[in-house]
Design a protein around this motif. Sequence first.
Motif, short mmCIF file in Angstrom:
data_model
loop_
_atom_site.label_atom_id
_atom_site.label_comp_id
_atom_site.label_asym_id
_atom_site.label_seq_id
_atom_site.Cartn_x
_atom_site.Cartn_y
_atom_site.Cartn_z
N ARG A 206 43.87 164.56 88.26
CA ARG A 206 44.95 164.20 87.76
C ARG A 206 46.12 164.17 88.40
O ARG A 206 46.46 165.46 89.17
CB ARG A 206 45.17 164.81 86.37
CG ARG A 206 46.60 164.52 85.80
CD ARG A 206 46.97 165.31 84.41
NE ARG A 206 46.80 166.66 84.63
CZ ARG A 206 46.79 167.62 83.86
NH1 ARG A 206 46.62 167.31 82.46
NH2 ARG A 206 47.02 168.69 84.11
N SER A 208 50.21 163.85 89.19
CA SER A 208 51.46 163.46 88.36
C SER A 208 52.75 163.39 89.67
O SER A 208 52.75 164.26 90.53
CB SER A 208 51.94 164.61 87.64
OG SER A 208 50.81 164.76 86.81
N GLN A 234 52.04 159.67 85.62
CA GLN A 234 50.42 160.35 85.62
C GLN A 234 49.23 159.55 85.64
O GLN A 234 49.51 158.50 85.07
CB GLN A 234 50.49 161.19 84.19
CG GLN A 234 51.43 162.47 84.29
CD GLN A 234 51.41 163.32 83.02
OE1 GLN A 234 51.32 162.86 82.06
NE2 GLN A 234 50.88 164.37 83.50
#
Length: 414
Positions: A206, A208, A234
């Motif tokens: 992930r 961001s 994101q």
Amino acid sequence: MKKLVLIFLLISIVVTAQETSQETSPIYKKRVLESTEVDFLTSYYSQDGDNAAVTGGLGTEELTDFTPTIVVSVPLNDDDVLIIDAGISAYTSASSSNVDPFDTDGSASPFVASSGASRQDVLTTVVGTYSHSSDNRNNIWSANASLANEYDYFSVGFGGSYARLFNEKNTEFNVKANVFLDTWNAIYPSELRDNPSFEEFNDESRNSYSLGLGFSQILTKKIQASLSLDLIQQEGLLSTPFQRVQFSDVADVVVREFTLGDDVERLPDSRFKIAAGGRLHYYINEFFVVRTFYRYYTDDWGIDSHTASIELPIKITDKITLYPSYRFYLQTEADYFAPFNQHLSTQDFYTSDYDLSDFTANQYGFGIGYTDIFAKNHVWKFGLKSVDLRFRHYERNSGLKANIFSGGFNFIMD
């Protein structure tokens, strides 16, 4: 005529001498940070409710978290400061313990904590920040890097900021940017791990990316205002792998009072967030100050929210200040939210996490602060500059309640 030439020569010599003196003589400037400062921060958080996402939106949300942190600010020279921020977050969670509710021979229930390893964990974080100020203190640059780690999660981050002060330091503009690269070590509910029809997440990363803009202005001797805008993108695994979902069009399977999950939470792999806010501080007199804040938030998952807060610092003595406060929060639900056992198996995305539901929340706070700029009281080689103690009580209309105790101690090294 000779006298005029002589006077001109004398003036030229004096001016040249003054310029040379100014270039060679040291210019006094106040250090950004006079001496090393150490902050000891701590907080204790406890909550309870009946809408745990781990068990599909129905079950105990009991959780406690203890977070001690130390922040060391070191002046490298007149203009540069290095800040090291290190802390741990040790939590115990009744809801996350039910990732595997069958680890004992007793009854299994979403409202009863299990004794499994997922019941508790420790998050460790370290952040380093380097900042540089120009000679006139009107330009401030900073760069930061961070690491965070717990049992099923690892994150590395980096970023920077720039602040520009002008109009005799009555106006400030700042911009900041950060990147966080996270990796899950996905843990799934116990009943789904050996299910051949269950699909695990292919990508456990992930990322961001955030950009923040800020503007502040001293309007009068008594009023200061600021505006902020934050943009966040994101991408990657935005679902929590161990949060269950039960489908209304699939027959329930109940084992020892526990309804098994039909799948885990599944959410889009991208999310764009926008938050815009403003602050207004009004100095009433030497005893009272009013601090107000408002923020509007929206994202492409369908959530809109409004946050409004007010704090009224009350100066009791020249060293002691009281901080009563109130905060109100209103949120609409995400497009992909539904309560326990109300999703359909034909949907692409689904969650029963009540953090993504529609709710209102109230937070009541009170604090007391002690400040001694001369740091007369000492602990070993450190002078105590300030103490800040706070208590906040939080309530959602969904039934979730939480209490937060926090404290901060600021020391200056002699």
